[in-house]
Design a protein around this motif. Structure first.
Motif, short mmCIF file in Angstrom:
data_model
loop_
_atom_site.label_atom_id
_atom_site.label_comp_id
_atom_site.label_asym_id
_atom_site.label_seq_id
_atom_site.Cartn_x
_atom_site.Cartn_y
_atom_site.Cartn_z
N HIS A 75 0.79 -1.28 -0.07
CA HIS A 75 0.08 0.00 0.23
C HIS A 75 1.03 1.19 0.03
CE1 HIS A 75 -2.96 -3.00 1.25
NE2 HIS A 75 -3.95 -2.39 0.96
N LEU B 243 -3.80 3.69 -0.01
CA LEU B 243 -4.60 2.88 -1.14
C LEU B 243 -3.59 1.83 -1.74
CD1 LEU B 243 -5.88 6.09 -3.63
CD2 LEU B 243 -7.02 4.52 -2.07
N GLU C 226 -4.35 -7.62 -7.99
CA GLU C 226 -5.71 -7.51 -8.04
C GLU C 226 -6.32 -7.45 -9.42
OE1 GLU C 226 -7.66 -7.41 -5.58
OE2 GLU C 226 -6.40 -7.02 -3.90
N PRO D 244 -16.34 -1.53 -3.30
CA PRO D 244 -15.91 -2.64 -3.87
C PRO D 244 -16.89 -3.49 -4.63
CG PRO D 244 -15.54 -2.41 -1.33
CD PRO D 244 -16.36 -1.18 -2.00
N SER E 245 -14.64 -2.86 -7.02
CA SER E 245 -13.84 -1.73 -7.57
C SER E 245 -12.74 -1.36 -6.76
CB SER E 245 -14.75 -0.68 -8.20
OG SER E 245 -15.62 -1.16 -9.05
N LEU E 246 -11.75 -0.76 -7.26
CA LEU E 246 -10.71 -0.41 -6.21
C LEU E 246 -9.94 0.87 -7.10
CD1 LEU E 246 -7.58 -1.10 -6.93
CD2 LEU E 246 -8.40 -3.32 -6.41
N THR E 247 -9.29 1.62 -6.25
CA THR E 247 -8.62 2.92 -6.66
C THR E 247 -7.10 2.61 -6.06
OG1 THR E 247 -10.43 4.39 -6.50
CG2 THR E 247 -8.02 5.13 -6.46
N GLN F 259 -11.78 7.84 -4.09
CA GLN F 259 -12.25 6.57 -3.61
C GLN F 259 -13.78 6.71 -3.26
OE1 GLN F 259 -10.69 4.07 -3.64
NE2 GLN F 259 -11.25 2.66 -2.02
#
Length: 748
Positions: free
Chosen positions: A326, A332, A341, A395, A397-399, A390
């Motif tokens: 991260h 993030l 991912e 979720p 989905s992600l940034t 964000q």
């Protein structure tokens, strides 16, 4: 060691760390995070043979700030709890034990001065920042190793640097390794990268053949992330030295630390063994090696200590994992975690026959925020931007923070219409001003997006096409969103075609030089020739310089092109002198040639060996080079000045013009950009600007060259303004050398 620790805990932590290493538990470094490093007490003995003055200094200055980098694992890095870990931290601990100093750690940054921290670690190479003096010896020296994708044909046996002849090799752009590689293997092709993950991606995709980098850092990275498809295939003789720098105005402190580092030495084994990536020994081997009951009892006692601290160790390991996967600033997922991912999401999308969207976001003009308000302010802006982005998704989905001021969003199951709508919503969510440190600031962004399976068939391709869409958004004026389309694909395919073709331009003898005369306005005599590179491809035809030069710079071909230009000019020199006498030859120089100055240095050597005066040459550089000038650039500019080579600023008035640059860098000529000349006779503002530039040049003893002069009226007006030289189609177009003189005669 943890902040404000007690002396007894130090022993327990030390024993526990050793036990975990023997048991293969992977505890290494988990308890070494620190914001302060406190000694137990002032050393009672004078083990360093300190002078009375030095001991007095230590008693008067018991606390010392030290600047440490936050993201260079395992040399020095910051954990999620903001404490630091790594080789540098343990080395500071040993200095602390010898001197009694309390080290208060602060984060290193680009503009750090001794006033911020009189000691800094992690200095690569022997060029310390201004105000700092290096200690007598580095505290860490590591070799650079060669890494390849496991499926590369050369990865099946050990190789050396000579095996990289004509190969493309990734190298970290912030150090001297690239130049050392060029010295060892002149035909090697260098691709500069920002982070290791980028190089690993390039290895796997085949964009580069190998990655040469710091063995300690890369082995640790590969071991930490359990990377299976990258192999270390050889060791080079190139080393990377890491130094400490001390405030040059504190000679007593310099002397103390020199004595401490000389006693500890370079690469202390007890530190290196902690951070070197190596297979954990089998537990059974350890038990067999323990002779007798006493050793077994000791083992049981240590195991008890381990169990009592198991929760802390697990938490520390989790913290290290989070730190590795991260971004420490925005929290993030980082580039590495994103790769995992998105690969999984792509696999699921294929199996379920669903779509997958990727959005790349880049902040517009973020560098200006850092430059004007400072990096701390810029960091807070990034944190707030990440929060706004964000909040637009849920979720799965992600940034992720993709690097610098760039973010990437992964969006499973989204269709093209929803993807376009989300991009437009992201632009809107940036509209409200940001409140940072009691100030308000406006932030805009450019967005590129791509969709699986419509645009790309794998994760790397999808990200690449989204990045191309982002590039189009930037070109179109910024603060826009662009979805990848056929037109972008065709432009991208054309660019990739040119990249491949450019690799063969020199060996296939497709390059040539054209020369364009430059005339003194007072007598219309040709006093200069500008050498202009031309590329005639057998199938694609004549490729314009404004097309292939940016590609050459982006993909690091510009160094080889520059070397070819130098060699060709030397070859043409005798014929030039026969036709024109001792005219001055103007050569366009890229900023990358200053970043990797071996070809410039070789040109100076060639001139000296052949007794060619440097005064016969002028290097045309851009204002951007002066704006971003480094210590090495300054040194190279001074070398050119001493060799007699003149300097001209090309396209003046279109970039970051500053009188300070003209005075500081001993500029001889300024070239007024043709955009001011094209409408000179009709546009009063352009006339005023040209008059101002010419007046400024005269005051600074700098001569002005007008580019793009196409009409007699333009030339007459420039002469009346006091401009010194004219260059343009009015008097001469660029021609191959054999035709230049003839074209002038025909005009006459």
């Amino acid at each position: 060691m943890a902040c404000r620790r007690v002396k007894g805990l130090c022993s327990v932590v030390h024993i526990l760390g050793r036990l975990c290493l023997m048991l293969g538990i992977g505890f290494s470094g988990a308890m070494l995070q620190a914001e302060e490093i406190l000694p137990g007490e002032f050393p009672p003995s004078n083990a360093l043979a300190l002078t009375t003055q030095e001991r007095d200094w230590l008693q008067q200055h018991p606390r010392l700030k030290v600047a440490v980098k936050s993201g260079w694992m395992p040399v020095e890095f910051q954990l999620e709890n903001h404490n630091h870990a790594g080789v540098s931290i343990q080395y500071l601990e040993q200095i602390s034990q010898l001197t009694g100093l309390t080290f208060v750690i602060v984060n290193d940054h680009d503009n750090l001065t001794p006033a911020d921290a009189p000691l800094m670690t992690g200095i690569r190479g022997q060029n310390p920042p201004a105000g700092f003096q290096l200690l007598k010896q580095p505290y860490l020296v590591t070799v650079n190793a060669i890494y390849m994708a496991a499926n590369h044909p050369l990865a099946h046996h050990e190789i050396s640097l000579r095996d990289l002849t004509d190969k493309t090799v990734a190298v970290f752009k912030g150090g001297p390794v690239a130049q050392k590689l060029k010295n060892e293997v002149p035909t090697i092709k260098i691709k500069l990268i920002d982070i290791a993950d980028e190089a690993f991606d390039d290895l796997q995709s085949g964009y580069v053949d190998a990655y040469v980098g710091n063995e300690l850092v890369l082995d640790y990275h590969i071991d930490l992330h359990k990377i299976q498809n990258i192999k270390k295939v050889g060791i080079t003789a190139i080393t990377s030295d890491v130094w400490m720098g001390v405030d040059a105005n504190l000679p007593t402190l310099v002397s103390i630390l020199n004595k401490a580092t000389q006693q500890i030495g370079t690469n202390p084994p007890e530190i290196m063994n902690t951070w070197k990536a190596s297979p954990a020994p089998e537990r059974t081997q350890y038990l067999i090696a323990v002779p007798g009951v006493l050793a077994l009892l000791l083992f049981l006692q240590l195991l008890k200590v381990y169990r009592s601290s198991k929760k802390q160790a697990v938490a520390a390991q989790q913290e290290i994992w989070f730190q590795a996967n991260h971004d420490f600033l925005t929290k993030l997922p980082n580039r590495f975690q994103l790769k995992n991912e998105i690969d999984q999401a792509m696999q699921q999308a294929r199996e379920s026959k669903q779509s997958l969207g990727v959005i790349i976001i880049d902040l517009d003009n973020f560098k200006q925020i850092n430059d004007t308000a400072g990096h701390a302010f810029g960091d807070e802006v990034l944190i707030q931007v990440a929060a706004r982005i964000q909040c637009m998704i849920q979720p799965p989905s992600l940034t992720a923070r993709f690097g610098g001021d760039e973010f990437l969003m992964m969006l499973p199951g989204i269709d093209q219409a929803a993807l376009q709508a989300l991009c437009e919503q992201l632009l809107q969510v940036m509209s409200p001003l940001f409140e940072v440190q009691s100030k308000t600031v406006s932030v805009s962004m450019s967005i590129g997006a791509a969709l699986f399976p419509d645009h790309g068939q794998d994760a790397d391709e999808l990200i690449m096409f989204a990045d191309q869409a982002l590039y189009q958004a930037k070109k179109s004026g910024k603060h826009q969103c662009v979805l990848f389309n056929q037109a972008i694909y065709e432009e991208f395919a054309r660019k990739m075609q040119l990249i491949e073709a450019l690799k063969e331009a020199i060996p296939q003898q497709q390059l040539s030089l054209h020369y364009q005369p430059i005339f003194r306005l007072s007598n219309l005599q040709c006093e200069k020739l500008e050498a202009l590179l031309r590329w005639q491809h057998p199938q694609l035809g004549m490729i314009p310089p404004d097309v292939f030069i940016p590609i050459a710079e982006e993909h690091n071909f510009i160094i080889a092109l520059g070397e070819w230009v130098f060699a060709q000019i030397i070859q043409d020199l005798q014929q030039i002198q026969q036709q024109f006498g001792k005219v001055e030859i103007c050569i366009n120089i890229s900023s990358l040639q200053f970043a990797h100055p071996a070809s410039l240095e070789q040109f100076l050597v060639t001139l000296k060996a052949q007794h060619i005066p440097g005064e016969q040459f002028c290097f045309e550089i851009t204002e951007r080079l002066l704006l971003d000038s480094s210590v090495n650039t300054m040194a190279m500019l001074n070398n050119l000045h001493h060799a007699g080579i003149k300097l001209a600023i090309d396209d003046f008035g279109t970039g970051y013009s500053s009188l300070a640059y003209l005075h500081k860098f001993m500029i001889d000529y300024v070239k007024i950009d043709k955009s001011f000349i094209s409408s000179l006779t009709e546009n009063e503002k352009n006339q005023a600007l040209c008059k101002t530039m010419i007046y400024m040049g005269n005051q600074l003893n700098i001569k002005l060259i007008a580019e793009g002069v196409e009409t007699q009226d333009q030339e007459t007006l420039l002469k009346q303004m006091g401009c010194h030289y004219s260059q343009g189609y009015l008097r001469a177009k660029p021609h191959p050398l054999i035709a230049v003189k003839e074209s002038l005669i025909q005009q006459d």
